[in-house]
Each structure stands twice: as structure tokens, then as C-alpha cells.
Design a protein around this motif. Structure first.
Motif, short mmCIF file in Angstrom:
data_model
loop_
_atom_site.label_atom_id
_atom_site.label_comp_id
_atom_site.label_asym_id
_atom_site.label_seq_id
_atom_site.Cartn_x
_atom_site.Cartn_y
_atom_site.Cartn_z
N THR A 45 0.86 -1.18 0.00
CA THR A 45 0.00 0.00 0.00
C THR A 45 0.89 1.23 0.00
OG1 THR A 45 -1.81 -1.10 1.18
CG2 THR A 45 -1.74 1.30 1.27
N CYS A 46 0.77 2.04 -1.03
CA CYS A 46 1.63 3.22 -1.18
C CYS A 46 0.82 4.49 -0.93
CB CYS A 46 2.23 3.26 -2.58
SG CYS A 46 3.38 4.63 -2.84
N THR A 47 1.34 5.34 -0.06
CA THR A 47 0.66 6.61 0.20
C THR A 47 0.83 7.55 -1.00
OG1 THR A 47 2.63 7.49 1.29
CG2 THR A 47 1.00 6.43 2.68
N TRP A 48 -0.19 8.34 -1.26
CA TRP A 48 -0.13 9.29 -2.36
C TRP A 48 -0.67 10.64 -1.92
CZ3 TRP A 48 2.29 9.87 -6.76
CH2 TRP A 48 1.90 10.90 -7.62
N ALA A 49 0.14 11.69 -2.13
CA ALA A 49 -0.30 13.05 -1.81
C ALA A 49 0.05 14.02 -2.93
CB ALA A 49 0.33 13.50 -0.50
N GLY A 50 0.49 13.49 -4.07
CA GLY A 50 0.79 14.34 -5.21
C GLY A 50 2.10 15.08 -5.10
N THR A 51 2.98 14.68 -4.20
CA THR A 51 4.25 15.37 -3.98
C THR A 51 5.40 14.55 -4.58
OG1 THR A 51 4.60 14.24 -1.86
CG2 THR A 51 3.38 16.32 -1.82
N GLU A 52 6.60 15.17 -4.58
CA GLU A 52 7.78 14.43 -5.04
C GLU A 52 8.06 13.23 -4.14
OE1 GLU A 52 9.62 14.70 -7.77
OE2 GLU A 52 8.13 16.15 -8.42
N ARG A 53 7.78 13.38 -2.85
CA ARG A 53 7.95 12.24 -1.94
C ARG A 53 7.03 11.10 -2.34
NH1 ARG A 53 7.51 15.14 3.87
NH2 ARG A 53 5.57 15.80 2.90
N SER A 54 5.80 11.44 -2.72
CA SER A 54 4.86 10.41 -3.16
C SER A 54 5.35 9.72 -4.42
CB SER A 54 3.48 11.02 -3.41
OG SER A 54 2.92 11.52 -2.23
N PRO B 299 -0.08 -7.50 -5.31
CA PRO B 299 -0.86 -6.34 -5.75
C PRO B 299 -0.40 -5.05 -5.09
CG PRO B 299 -2.14 -7.69 -4.24
CD PRO B 299 -0.89 -8.47 -4.54
N LEU B 300 -0.66 -3.96 -5.79
CA LEU B 300 -0.33 -2.63 -5.30
C LEU B 300 -1.63 -1.87 -5.06
CD1 LEU B 300 1.73 -0.30 -4.80
CD2 LEU B 300 1.58 0.20 -7.26
N ARG B 301 -1.67 -1.13 -3.98
CA ARG B 301 -2.82 -0.30 -3.64
C ARG B 301 -2.33 1.12 -3.37
NH1 ARG B 301 -6.58 -0.76 1.79
NH2 ARG B 301 -4.51 -0.85 2.75
N LEU B 302 -3.10 2.11 -3.80
CA LEU B 302 -2.79 3.51 -3.52
C LEU B 302 -3.77 4.05 -2.48
CD1 LEU B 302 -2.14 5.00 -7.08
CD2 LEU B 302 -0.50 4.02 -5.48
N VAL B 303 -3.24 4.80 -1.51
CA VAL B 303 -4.10 5.34 -0.46
C VAL B 303 -3.76 6.79 -0.21
CG1 VAL B 303 -2.54 4.57 1.38
CG2 VAL B 303 -4.94 5.03 1.91
N THR B 304 -4.79 7.58 -0.02
CA THR B 304 -4.64 8.94 0.49
C THR B 304 -5.36 9.00 1.82
OG1 THR B 304 -4.48 10.01 -1.68
CG2 THR B 304 -5.24 11.37 0.15
N PHE B 305 -4.65 9.43 2.85
CA PHE B 305 -5.25 9.52 4.17
C PHE B 305 -5.90 10.89 4.34
CE2 PHE B 305 -1.70 6.48 4.91
CZ PHE B 305 -2.49 5.37 5.17
#
Length: 280
Positions: A141-150, A167-173
């Protein structure tokens, strides 16, 4: 990958970091290097000799037990390395360089992981504080916030998920603050703003996912504060969370921002922190 596991000299039995290393090795078939760092000796040659003999026996015993536990857990290739250094973080970085390590595995407690968030040349895998990491990694599960870190975290997660065939999952908290009484804007308005933001986050996640093979599942995890939001994502044995971090230069090589720090503290599963520049 070559997994370097930081194993304290004063830890006799297996710990969460060894269980995580075994899970990662079973998943990827990687070899494991158990690394123990000890302090430098004393100026007095007589005291120094006795100290070194005592420390050497202690380290061999502790590392032997750790290697045995890993082999019993199904890890075929286990090596041990002991180094002297001015500090444990510095010694572990030295071992990573010496053996060509690609992932540094640690427990999540204590000062060593915190220091290595500022000096590690490779991604850090931090064990969960409780529970089992599972027999194998079954989902990233990969965090996504639209940044370079993401983007750095996603690059590592995509490559690793493909290599491990998981499998890969994308999550925004989306943490929601507790209602204030009296509310400055009104509870109805606050809920509308939160809902609108969640819709935007969902649209952004789906846009990113559409450009990836699969495409991966996406989730906007909403809850009370960071603990509630992280928990709302839903977790199971075998999950591994991936977060990104930013480099600030040679003296502060990895900077874990406040958001990532909160995620790390709340995560109930192992976490891989990916410094920018180490994702490829």
C-alpha cells in the motif's frame, strides 16, 4: 535485494525486526545480513583487551541466535557482520555500504530508527510495534499526496510489487478533526468541506491509478485524526505500507515530514520509508 538487519548486541531473543526480515526474505528470496554495531574500545590496552573479548563473545552469541531464528523461519542465506563505530546508525550505514545492502530492516522503537531516517542511503523497513507481519508480503500500500515524496515512494512500490508479484494499492489519508464546540464555521459546513476534499482526493487517486498497469486499487481513508484515518484504510497480515521522504543535503540526508511521521506512528503494519534518490 540484500536485507541488512540491525540487531542490537544486547538482544538475545528474536524480535519484531527479525520477524519482518524473515517475511521479506521469504517473499523475495533475498539473502539477509545480520549486522551488530558495538562501541569502540578503551584507551587502556589491558582494559580494552578484556572489553573486546567480552564484547566479541557476546556479539557472536547474539548473532548466532538471530541467524538460527532466521534459518528456522525459512531464510536459507544468512550472514553475520559485526563492526565497531562511533554510533549504531553510523555503523549500520557502513555495513550497508560494505555488503551492497538495498533495504535496512529495523524495529520501530528507540533512537536508532529515528537517527537513520536522517542518514540511511537506502530505504528503511520498520517493523510494526505489535502483531505478525505474515508469512509473506501479500500487498503493498503506497501513500499518495501528489508530492515528489509520493512519486519516489510510488516508483519503489511499483518496482517492488512487480518483482514480488503482489498487488499494489494507492491510499490517500484524510484525517478529520474532532468537532469543535462551538464550531467556528458550523458542523454542516465542515462536513461539506471534508466531503468535497475527499472527492477531489478520490479523483486524483483514480487519475494516477489509470496510468499504471493493473490498475491498482485506490482508497481515500477518512477517520478521526491520523490514527483514525490510517486505521480506516483496512489492514491484514502480509500488508506493507510504503511512504516517501525528502532529502535536504548531506547533513540531513533524509527528512521525514510531519505528515509522514504521523502516518508512521499510527501504522499497524510494517512501513518502508523511501528516501528520494533511492527509489530506482
Amino acid at each position: 535485494m540484500t536485507l541488512v538487519v540491525g540487531h542490537p548486541a544486547d538482544l538475545e531473543e528474536g524480535g519484531a525486526h527479525l520477524r519482518l526480515a524473515a517475511t521479506l526474505a521469504r517473499t523475495a528470496g533475498d539473502d539477509v545480513v545480520v549486522a551488530t554495531v558495538t562501541a569502540r574500545g578503551f584507551p587502556d590496552p589491558r582494559v580494552d583487551r578484556e572489553y573486546r573479548l567480552w564484547v566479541g563473545d557476546l556479539v557472536r552469541s547474539r548473532q548466532g541466535r538471530a541467524a538460527h531464528d532466521l534459518r528456522e523461519a525459512g531464510v536459507p542465506e544468512v550472514r553475520t557482520v559485526a563492526v565497531e563505530a562511533s554510533s549504531v546508525p553510523a555503523g549500520l550505514v557502513t555495513v550497508v555500504d560494505q555488503v551492497g545492502g538495498t533495504l535496512l530492516v529495523l524495529g520501530r522503537e528507540g533512537a536508532v530508527p529515528e537517527h537513520l531516517l536522517h542518514s540511511s542511503p537506502v530505504p528503511l523497513a520498520l517493523a510494526a510495534r505489535a502483531g505478525s507481519p505474515g508469512q509473506r508480503v501479500t500487498r503493498l500500500t503506497c501513500t499518495w499526496a501528489g508530492t515528489e515524496r509520493s512519486r519516489a515512494a510510488l516508483a519503489w512500490a511499483r518496482r517492488t510489487a512487480a518483482a514480488w508479484d503482489v498487488p499494489l494499492r494507492l491510499v490517500t489519508f484524510a484525517p478529520e478533526r474532532d468537532p469543535m464546540l462551538p464550531s467556528e464555521t458550523g458542523l454542516h459546513v465542515e462536513r461539506e468541506v471534508s466531503t468535497a476534499w475527499a472527492r477531489q482526493a478520490r479523483a486524483e487517486l483514480e487519475r494516477v491509478a489509470a496510468d499504471l498497469p493493473g490498475p491498482p486499487d485506490t482508497v481515500v481513508a477518512r477517520g478521526s485524526g491520523w490514527p483514525g484515518a490510517v486505521s480506516a484504510a483496512g489492514w491484514a497480515d502480509g500488508d506493507l505500507l510504503v511512504v516517501g521522504s525528502s532529502r535536504l543535503g548531506p547533513l540531513a540526508r533524509v527528512f521525514l515530514g510531519s505528515t509522514a511521521t504521523r502516518i508512521l506512528r499510527a501504522a499497524p503494519v510494517p512501513v518502508v520509508v523511501v528516501p528520494r534518490g533511492t527509489e530506482g
